[in-house]
Design an enzyme around this catalytic site. Structure first.
Site, PDB file in Angstrom:
ATOM      1  N   LYS A   1       0.828  -1.343  -0.043  1.00 28.77           N
ATOM      2  CA  LYS A   1      -0.148  -0.151  -0.087  1.00 28.77           C
ATOM      3  C   LYS A   1       0.835   1.395   0.042  1.00 28.77           C
ATOM      4  CE  LYS A   1      -3.292   2.410   2.896  1.00 28.77           C
ATOM      5  NZ  LYS A   1      -4.186   2.355   4.184  1.00 28.77           N
TER       6      LYS A   1
ATOM      7  N   GLU B   1      11.093  -4.186   3.853  1.00 26.07           N
ATOM      8  CA  GLU B   1      11.296  -5.798   3.434  1.00 26.07           C
ATOM      9  C   GLU B   1      10.531  -6.140   1.965  1.00 26.07           C
ATOM     10  OE1 GLU B   1      10.081  -4.409   6.308  1.00 26.07           O
ATOM     11  OE2 GLU B   1       9.735  -6.049   8.032  1.00 26.07           O
TER      12      GLU B   1
ATOM     13  N   GLY C   1      -4.274  -1.732   5.510  1.00 27.39           N
ATOM     14  CA  GLY C   1      -3.567  -2.963   4.992  1.00 27.39           C
ATOM     15  C   GLY C   1      -4.316  -4.178   5.667  1.00 27.39           C
TER      16      GLY C   1
ATOM     17  N   HIS D   1      -1.869 -32.681  20.485  1.00 28.27           N
ATOM     18  CA  HIS D   1      -1.028 -33.611  20.889  1.00 28.27           C
ATOM     19  C   HIS D   1       0.323 -32.682  21.106  1.00 28.27           C
ATOM     20  CE1 HIS D   1      -3.411 -37.136  19.838  1.00 28.27           C
ATOM     21  NE2 HIS D   1      -3.811 -36.391  18.895  1.00 28.27           N
TER      22      HIS D   1
ATOM     23  N   LYS E   1      10.699   0.136  13.126  1.00 25.22           N
ATOM     24  CA  LYS E   1      10.973   0.361  11.716  1.00 25.22           C
ATOM     25  C   LYS E   1      12.286   1.301  11.830  1.00 25.22           C
ATOM     26  CE  LYS E   1       6.691  -0.420   9.428  1.00 25.22           C
ATOM     27  NZ  LYS E   1       5.735   0.301   8.528  1.00 25.22           N
TER      28      LYS E   1
HETATM   29  O1  F6P Z   1       4.326  -2.374   9.724  1.00 21.47           O
HETATM   30  C1  F6P Z   1       2.799  -2.654   9.647  1.00 21.47           C
HETATM   31  C2  F6P Z   1       2.184  -2.469   8.125  1.00 21.47           C
HETATM   32  O2  F6P Z   1       2.046  -1.101   8.137  1.00 21.47           O
HETATM   33  C3  F6P Z   1       0.794  -3.179   8.319  1.00 21.47           C
HETATM   34  O3  F6P Z   1      -0.266  -2.277   8.926  1.00 21.47           O
HETATM   35  C4  F6P Z   1       0.849  -3.456   6.684  1.00 21.47           C
HETATM   36  O4  F6P Z   1      -0.446  -4.236   6.437  1.00 21.47           O
HETATM   37  C5  F6P Z   1       2.016  -3.895   6.443  1.00 21.47           C
HETATM   38  O5  F6P Z   1       2.896  -2.999   7.284  1.00 21.47           O
HETATM   39  C6  F6P Z   1       2.601  -3.763   4.966  1.00 21.47           C
HETATM   40  O6  F6P Z   1       2.253  -2.407   4.436  1.00 21.47           O
HETATM   41  P1  F6P Z   1       2.559  -2.128   2.957  1.00 21.47           P
HETATM   42  O7  F6P Z   1       1.447  -2.915   2.442  1.00 21.47           O
HETATM   43  O8  F6P Z   1       2.382  -0.576   3.037  1.00 21.47           O
HETATM   44  O9  F6P Z   1       3.830  -2.460   2.705  1.00 21.47           O
END
Ligand code: F6P
Length: 546
Positions: free
Chosen positions: A217, A223, A278, A395, A508
């Site tokens: 988003k 990452e 998200g 289990h 972050k």
């Molecule tokens: O770090 C949390 C977050 O912002 C979530 O709320 C979100 O779903 C995820 O990281 C990924 O965010 P993006 O879609 O902006 O990469």
């Protein structure tokens, strides 16, 4: 009786709402009551403490330590907090996410027809419809071979690069509905920045036949961007032509500028909007991998299923409203019974990612300590959400659920429609029902043999049973929408904003700093422990590279 966190058996909230006080009194009144006895006193308990929702979703909450009077007190709280009015505000597109000044309109992504939000947001329905059409076109093009890779080969594998909400929902649904796969392409998920995941997911694929979806988003999640860069490097090192990116990368993002800067052609960027959180976004173009796997008809059925639950949520009487009831039971267990855990136990392999999805949905939404105005609150919010899969978990950790010192309320989830092997399915369902029953009734051991105390099982452990007639796109859509709305109602009961997530920012920022230090670009003072860890990493990493 349930134990509280401090073992006192007394709730610790200092909330001064008289309705909370009334609820605490009900809790005290029920302190020595056994749920099994409530069934004896009311042979119809299971009937009026269960409710049916759309698409065969059935919710039985009769195994919780709640009686009619306590339930009435919970419903009074719903009235006092004007929760049905808040639900109307949500569907109308009012600003519910006040800290970010945004409406909360994931329901618009699956709305069936002219809807309440259109008055304030006249363009949204059209944006959603256009985006769905573009998703449909891409899916059709990939499936029929109109869209091909750079060397002319048909796409056989689609890799979704995304994390959090841009991963967990699509992965859960893809896994759950794998039986609906069209067979046109395989779908994979790359989320973690750990290169071991890259090696497992991407390296075995053929780059000429692979399409990457960069799902972010914000298009700012480190990452995801690092994984996307590595995917592009992997692709170009094999295809040996910089122009290859265009045929092998699409994006889903609200940040078109950043996606274009990354090198994705603008016509291959699918929109997201700031009115979709998200963790509520699988219904948007973030669901592209799902549509790639199960086809557009099934993806639309998933949306319809969610819309059916939206209608149920918006219009059913409170006492029969599944998301509201689920939230009230969760609230009762968390705040009145002081239970700080909650486990999700699907007895269905297809739902094995459900707990991970709900962890983000519930804990990112409701892991808050201030109210919507930023003022500290004086009651607990979300419990720890965790889970496993039945029967494996029986289990592994069910011993603790039966005889440990903490009580953990459970959502059991089972699908009634028999799978290919009825004998296996019968055994699975029998175990599911037996666990819920056993946790409630417990087992007394008569006689004073030396093993009696070891064998005695206290029972009186609360659980919900959620049954689906069948696991279809529609029923799954309804189930997930039920949990979304439950999360919202819990946020209202706790008076918090369920739609922001400021808490994830600190980690972050610190990771950025430390990454800079590891790269030798910066230094910052740390606590002794963190400093020692960085130094140890630097020396070991250097050693291992020598
Ligand atoms: O770090 C949390 C977050 O912002 C979530 O709320 C979100 O779903 C995820 O990281 C990924 O965010 P993006 O879609 O902006 O990469």
């Amino acid at each position: 009786m349930f134990l509280s966190d401090d073992g006192s058996g007394m709730p610790s909230s200092t909330h001064n709402n008289p309705l909370w006080s009334a609820l605490f009194k009900h809790r005290e009144r029920l302190a020595d009551v056994r749920v099994a006895d409530l069934f004896d006193g009311d042979p119809q308990r299971q009937t009026h403490m269960s409710a049916a929702g759309p698409n065969g979703v059935f919710f039985d909450y009769s195994k919780n330590l709640i009686d009619d009077d306590a339930l009435r007190a919970l419903l009074a709280l719903v009235e006092q907090l004007e929760i049905t009015k808040q639900i109307e505000h949500q569907f109308a597109g009012d600003i519910l996410n006040v800290s970010e000044q945004r409406p909360v309109l994931h329901t618009a992504l699956r709305a069936k027809s002219a809807s309440a939000f259109e008055q304030q947001h006249p363009n949204i329905a059209e944006d959603v419809a256009q985006t769905l059409k573009r998703v449909e076109q891409l899916v059709a093009d990939v499936h029929t071979g109109v869209w091909r890779g750079h060397t002319g080969k048909q796409i056989t594998d689609v890799v979704n690069i995304g994390i959090g909400g841009s991963h967990l929902g699509p992965q859960l649904v893809s896994d759950a509905l794998r039986g609906y796969g069209t067979g046109n392409c395989r779908v994979h998920f790359l989320a973690n920045v750990d290169d071991a995941e890259f090696a497992r997911v991407v390296t075995p694929l053929n780059p000429a036949e692979t399409l990457f979806i960069v799902a972010s988003k914000s298009f700012g999640t480190k990452e995801t961007l690092l994984n996307a860069l590595s995917a592009r490097a992997w692709l170009l090192s094999e295809l040996k032509d910089d122009d290859a990116t265009a045929q092998h990368f699409v994006a889903v993002s609200a940040n078109v500028t950043k996606a274009v800067d990354f090198g994705i052609a603008e016509q291959n960027i699918f929109p997201m909007w700031d009115w979709v959180g998200g963790r509520f976004s699988l219904w948007s173009a973030i669901g592209l991998p799902i549509a790639m796997l199960i086809g557009m008809d099934n993806f639309r059925a998933l949306l319809r299923g969610a819309a059916d639950m939206d209608e149920h949520f918006a219009s059913s009487p409170v006492a029969e409203n599944l998301p509201i009831i689920a939230a009230l039971v969760g609230f009762w267990n968390r705040n009145m019974c002081e239970l700080n855990n909650y486990a999700v136990m699907p007895y269905d392999d297809r739902l094995r990612d459900l707990a991970a999805f709900l962890q983000q949905l519930e804990m990112e939404s409701n892991g808050k300590r201030v109210d919507s105005n930023g003022e500290p609150i004086h009651h607990h919010t979300v419990p720890v959400v965790w889970g496993g899969i039945g029967t494996n978990a029986q289990h592994a950790f069910f011993q603790m659920l039966h005889q440990g010192t903490q009580t953990v309320p459970i959502d059991f989830i089972a699908v009634l429609e028999a799978t290919a092997n009825t004998e296996h399915h019968d055994a699975l369902i029998a175990n599911c029902f037996a666990q819920a029953e056993g946790l409630m009734i417990g087992r007394d051991i008569v006689g004073d043999g030396e093993l009696a105390n070891h064998r005695r099982t206290p029972g009186n452990k609360p659980s919900n049973m959620i049954l689906l007639d069948t696991l279809s796109p529609q029923s799954l859509g309804s189930l997930l929408a039920m949990y979304e709305h439950k999360t919202f109602v819990l946020g209202l009961l706790w008076q918090i904003n369920s739609f922001d997530q400021w808490g994830v920012e600190l980690g972050k920022a610190l990771a950025d700093d430390i990454e800079g230090e590891i790269a030798g670009n910066a230094t910052r003072s740390h606590d002794g422990s963190t400093q020692q860890l960085i130094e140890r990493y630097l020396s070991k990493a250097r050693d291992s590279k020598r």
